[in-house]
Design a protein around this motif. Structure first.
Motif, mmCIF file in Angstrom:
data_model
loop_
_atom_site.group_PDB
_atom_site.id
_atom_site.type_symbol
_atom_site.label_atom_id
_atom_site.label_comp_id
_atom_site.label_asym_id
_atom_site.label_seq_id
_atom_site.Cartn_x
_atom_site.Cartn_y
_atom_site.Cartn_z
ATOM 1 N N SER A 102 130.572 -4.954 -10.949
ATOM 2 C CA SER A 102 129.221 -4.416 -10.821
ATOM 3 C C SER A 102 128.705 -3.852 -12.139
ATOM 4 O O SER A 102 127.501 -3.651 -12.307
ATOM 5 C CB SER A 102 129.178 -3.318 -9.752
ATOM 6 O OG SER A 102 130.029 -2.251 -10.111
ATOM 7 N N GLY A 103 129.611 -3.577 -13.074
ATOM 8 C CA GLY A 103 129.218 -3.005 -14.356
ATOM 9 C C GLY A 103 130.125 -3.475 -15.470
ATOM 10 O O GLY A 103 130.624 -4.605 -15.456
ATOM 11 N N LEU B 169 125.189 -1.706 -8.941
ATOM 12 C CA LEU B 169 126.154 -0.762 -9.502
ATOM 13 C C LEU B 169 125.947 0.618 -8.874
ATOM 14 O O LEU B 169 124.807 1.078 -8.782
ATOM 15 C CB LEU B 169 125.941 -0.681 -11.016
ATOM 16 C CG LEU B 169 126.710 0.377 -11.800
ATOM 17 C CD1 LEU B 169 128.168 -0.049 -11.944
ATOM 18 C CD2 LEU B 169 126.083 0.573 -13.190
ATOM 19 N N PRO B 170 127.034 1.302 -8.433
ATOM 20 C CA PRO B 170 128.439 0.885 -8.398
ATOM 21 C C PRO B 170 128.834 0.330 -7.023
ATOM 22 O O PRO B 170 128.260 0.709 -6.003
ATOM 23 C CB PRO B 170 129.179 2.191 -8.683
ATOM 24 C CG PRO B 170 128.330 3.236 -8.009
ATOM 25 C CD PRO B 170 126.895 2.755 -8.144
ATOM 26 N N ASN C 67 124.798 -5.594 -12.025
ATOM 27 C CA ASN C 67 124.265 -4.253 -12.276
ATOM 28 C C ASN C 67 123.135 -3.874 -11.325
ATOM 29 O O ASN C 67 122.788 -2.701 -11.199
ATOM 30 C CB ASN C 67 123.811 -4.103 -13.734
ATOM 31 C CG ASN C 67 122.858 -5.195 -14.185
ATOM 32 O OD1 ASN C 67 122.919 -6.332 -13.720
ATOM 33 N ND2 ASN C 67 121.986 -4.871 -15.122
#
Length: 262
Positions: free
Chosen positions: A8-9, A36-37, A33
């Motif tokens: 996610s990042g 995120l998260p 992103n």
């Protein structure tokens, strides 16, 4: 050889660095992103989302995918293996080696809230760390501090120390801490400095790199031509982030429009 990564990042970049050191390949990093998260998301969401992200990486003809996120691994990787006919490598917290090192002494798992609540982690703790006193700490704040450090080169030492103190870990004083989120190796120095007597930190980047190396040796790549490493985001990057991606040795970068409906 083309290898895909999903997180996610920026956390999965700690895995990319380790794999790059031992496996010559074209790298496709898909950073979700937009969501995120992952540590705050449901298991159903993560499974559906990773299925969609995998399908997108397959349009780039990847030969293997690394789920470079502990939360996504524990909640979705087995399910993904049933959905797709290509190898997946997951990231699992290093509970077993940490337990061997601690030999019954206190240890801690520092991960996301979703990871520490999962049955998978509880089973690992029971199977391998039953003789130790284990403290489980879930923190999404540390994920965002790692993002802040990687993208902006920010000094997050004081903020990390506050999170660690508020979690009770400094008082608990473990002999070892398992970094159960791929974001957290980027904060290793800050985490150690939060303790009077620094614990030993365990992560799995090198073990994942060896696993990928082993699997790649048995694969025949479907795409023969050499490509530039590609960084794909699901939400548009800032100009500062785009410059940082170039510094990370990604020759291509693009934004893939998000298709998931909340």
């Amino acid at each position: 050889m083309r290898i895909g990564f999903i997180d996610s990042g920026v956390g999965g970049l700690s895995i990319v660095e380790a794999v790059r050191a031992v496996v010559p390949a074209d790298y496709f990093y898909l950073m979700d992103n937009r969501y995120l998260p992952y540590g705050t998301k449901s298991e159903l969401f993560i499974r559906q989302r990773l299925k969609q992200l995998t399908e997108h990486l397959l349009t780039h003809q990847v030969d293997l995918i690394v789920i470079a996120c502990n939360t996504a691994t524990t909640q979705a990787v087995d399910w993904l293996r049933q959905q797709f006919d290509l190898p997946f490598v997951g990231v699992v917290p290093a509970i077993k080696p940490a337990a061997l090192y601690c030999a019954g002494e206190k240890m801690a798992l520092l991960a996301t809230p979703a990871t520490v609540k999962g049955h998978y982690i509880q089973k690992l703790v029971t199977d391998y760390a039953g003789e130790s006193q284990v403290q489980l700490v879930g923190s999404s704040e540390l994920v965002m501090l790692a993002e802040k450090k990687v993208w902006a080169n920010a000094d997050v030492k004081a903020e990390v120390a506050t999170v660690i103190k508020n979690s009770g870990l400094t008082e608990f004083a473990p002999k070892a801490i398992i970094l159960g989120c791929t974001h957290f190796p980027f904060l290793a120095e800050e985490i150690r400095s939060a303790f009077t007597e620094a614990p030993k930190l365990f992560d799995t980047a090198d073990a994942i790199a060896r696993r990928v190396q082993h699997l790649v040796a048995g694969l025949t790549s479907i795409y023969k031509e050499k490509s530039q490493d590609c960084f794909i985001a699901t939400q548009e990057l800032t100009e500062q982030q785009k410059r940082r991606v170039t510094q990370m040795r990604f020759g291509q970068q693009n934004c893939w429009p998000d298709l998931y409906q909340d």
